[in-house]
Design a protein around this motif. Sequence first.
Motif, short mmCIF file in Angstrom:
data_model
loop_
_atom_site.label_atom_id
_atom_site.label_comp_id
_atom_site.label_asym_id
_atom_site.label_seq_id
_atom_site.Cartn_x
_atom_site.Cartn_y
_atom_site.Cartn_z
N GLU A 85 46.68 38.18 46.05
CA GLU A 85 47.63 38.91 45.20
C GLU A 85 47.13 40.33 44.98
O GLU A 85 45.95 40.62 45.15
N GLU A 86 48.02 41.21 44.57
CA GLU A 86 47.63 42.61 44.34
C GLU A 86 46.61 42.72 43.22
O GLU A 86 45.67 43.50 43.29
N SER A 87 46.78 41.91 42.17
CA SER A 87 45.85 41.96 41.03
C SER A 87 45.85 40.63 40.30
O SER A 87 46.92 40.04 40.06
N VAL A 88 44.66 40.14 39.96
CA VAL A 88 44.52 38.87 39.24
C VAL A 88 43.49 39.05 38.13
O VAL A 88 42.42 39.61 38.35
N ASN A 89 43.83 38.58 36.93
CA ASN A 89 42.91 38.68 35.80
C ASN A 89 41.74 37.71 35.94
O ASN A 89 41.91 36.60 36.45
N VAL A 90 40.59 38.12 35.45
CA VAL A 90 39.41 37.25 35.40
C VAL A 90 39.11 37.00 33.92
O VAL A 90 38.97 37.95 33.14
N ARG A 91 39.05 35.71 33.54
CA ARG A 91 38.91 35.33 32.14
C ARG A 91 37.49 34.83 31.83
O ARG A 91 36.79 34.35 32.72
N GLU A 92 37.15 34.90 30.56
CA GLU A 92 35.82 34.44 30.13
C GLU A 92 35.67 32.94 30.32
O GLU A 92 34.59 32.45 30.66
N GLU A 93 36.74 32.19 30.09
CA GLU A 93 36.77 30.74 30.29
C GLU A 93 38.02 30.39 31.10
O GLU A 93 38.88 31.25 31.33
N HIS A 94 38.13 29.12 31.52
CA HIS A 94 39.28 28.71 32.32
C HIS A 94 40.48 28.42 31.43
O HIS A 94 40.74 27.29 31.04
N GLY A 95 41.23 29.46 31.11
CA GLY A 95 42.44 29.35 30.30
C GLY A 95 43.19 30.66 30.30
O GLY A 95 42.57 31.74 30.28
N LEU A 96 44.52 30.60 30.31
CA LEU A 96 45.32 31.81 30.41
C LEU A 96 45.19 32.74 29.21
O LEU A 96 45.45 33.93 29.32
N TYR A 97 44.79 32.19 28.07
CA TYR A 97 44.71 33.01 26.85
C TYR A 97 43.27 33.33 26.46
O TYR A 97 43.01 33.81 25.37
N GLU A 98 42.35 33.06 27.37
CA GLU A 98 40.95 33.40 27.10
C GLU A 98 40.73 34.91 27.28
O GLU A 98 41.53 35.61 27.91
N TYR A 99 39.62 35.39 26.75
CA TYR A 99 39.31 36.82 26.80
C TYR A 99 39.19 37.30 28.24
O TYR A 99 38.54 36.68 29.07
N LYS A 100 39.83 38.44 28.53
CA LYS A 100 39.80 39.02 29.87
C LYS A 100 38.51 39.81 30.07
O LYS A 100 38.21 40.72 29.30
N VAL A 101 37.75 39.48 31.13
CA VAL A 101 36.48 40.18 31.38
C VAL A 101 36.59 41.16 32.55
O VAL A 101 35.67 41.95 32.79
N GLY A 102 37.70 41.10 33.28
CA GLY A 102 37.85 42.02 34.40
C GLY A 102 39.07 41.68 35.23
O GLY A 102 39.89 40.83 34.87
N THR A 103 39.18 42.37 36.36
CA THR A 103 40.32 42.19 37.26
C THR A 103 39.84 42.13 38.70
O THR A 103 38.93 42.86 39.09
N ALA A 104 40.44 41.25 39.47
CA ALA A 104 40.17 41.18 40.91
C ALA A 104 41.41 41.66 41.64
O ALA A 104 42.54 41.45 41.17
N VAL A 105 41.22 42.32 42.77
CA VAL A 105 42.36 42.86 43.52
C VAL A 105 42.41 42.26 44.91
O VAL A 105 41.45 41.64 45.39
N LYS A 106 43.52 42.47 45.56
CA LYS A 106 43.75 41.90 46.89
C LYS A 106 42.64 42.30 47.86
O LYS A 106 42.26 43.47 47.95
N GLY A 107 42.10 41.30 48.56
CA GLY A 107 41.04 41.55 49.53
C GLY A 107 39.65 41.29 48.99
O GLY A 107 38.69 41.16 49.77
N ASP A 108 39.50 41.20 47.66
CA ASP A 108 38.20 40.90 47.07
C ASP A 108 37.77 39.49 47.48
O ASP A 108 38.57 38.56 47.47
N VAL A 109 36.48 39.35 47.81
CA VAL A 109 35.93 38.05 48.19
C VAL A 109 34.80 37.71 47.22
O VAL A 109 33.93 38.55 46.96
N PHE A 110 34.83 36.50 46.68
CA PHE A 110 33.82 36.07 45.71
C PHE A 110 33.25 34.71 46.11
O PHE A 110 33.97 33.85 46.60
N LYS A 111 31.97 34.55 45.84
CA LYS A 111 31.34 33.24 45.99
C LYS A 111 31.75 32.36 44.81
O LYS A 111 31.79 32.82 43.67
N VAL A 112 32.09 31.10 45.07
CA VAL A 112 32.51 30.18 44.02
C VAL A 112 31.27 29.60 43.34
O VAL A 112 30.47 28.92 43.98
N LEU A 113 31.14 29.87 42.04
CA LEU A 113 30.00 29.38 41.28
C LEU A 113 30.28 28.02 40.64
O LEU A 113 29.38 27.23 40.42
#
Length: 208
Positions: A40-68
């Motif tokens: 997607e063009e932009s996806v929110n990154v949350r402090e915990e797994h929930g839509l209303y949790e505190y936003k800690v950042g944003t990921a954009v299209k093409g970003d690759v992350f290791k799954v922790l």
Amino acid sequence: MKKVKLIIILLFIGAFVGAGVFVFIKIKEDQAAWKIEVTEESVNVREEHGLYEYKVGTAVKGDVFKVLDFYEDDARYVWYKIKLKNGAIGWISSGRNNPYVKEINNPKGIDSYEIDYAKPKIRYFEDDYSVYDINSITYNHLEIEEDSEYTIEHKVYYEEHPKDREEPQYWIKYIVVDKFGNKASKMQRIIFTVEPNRDEVLDFSEAR
């Protein structure tokens, strides 16, 4: 003096080669790591797994992350714990019916990036399912909506005091699990010509 220089050169080469081996191993491990790529063009990154949790950042299209870490006990979203480029750690979601990340090296051994997040769907078209006895149960009357391979099983329950009927009744619970581990279940009233023994069925209180 020449001997000392030779030793220094050999030590330098050894250190360089050692570092090269470490880098090679590190690259190999990274290539094999479970990762996600944002689609997607932009996806929110949350402090915990929930839509209303505190936003800690944003990921954009093409970003690759290791799954922790991984959280899938959410009916609508699958959540991945990741580390952003700025060092912040948080959770990114992906819609079950409309994924907006693709997976790389999923540990379940699935080669395709198209991971199935959606649960199977079970349909039947009559309120009651009539059979001769408990050994006559089949799944021919069911419609299963699932593209991958799946397994199906059932449990039968006895309800002694139904709220809407005077007579006891039986229920059958269908359980479908696809090859990705997604599970769905649905219950239907079942009518027997020859009723099962009590030890062949479960109490209705256990159906929830």
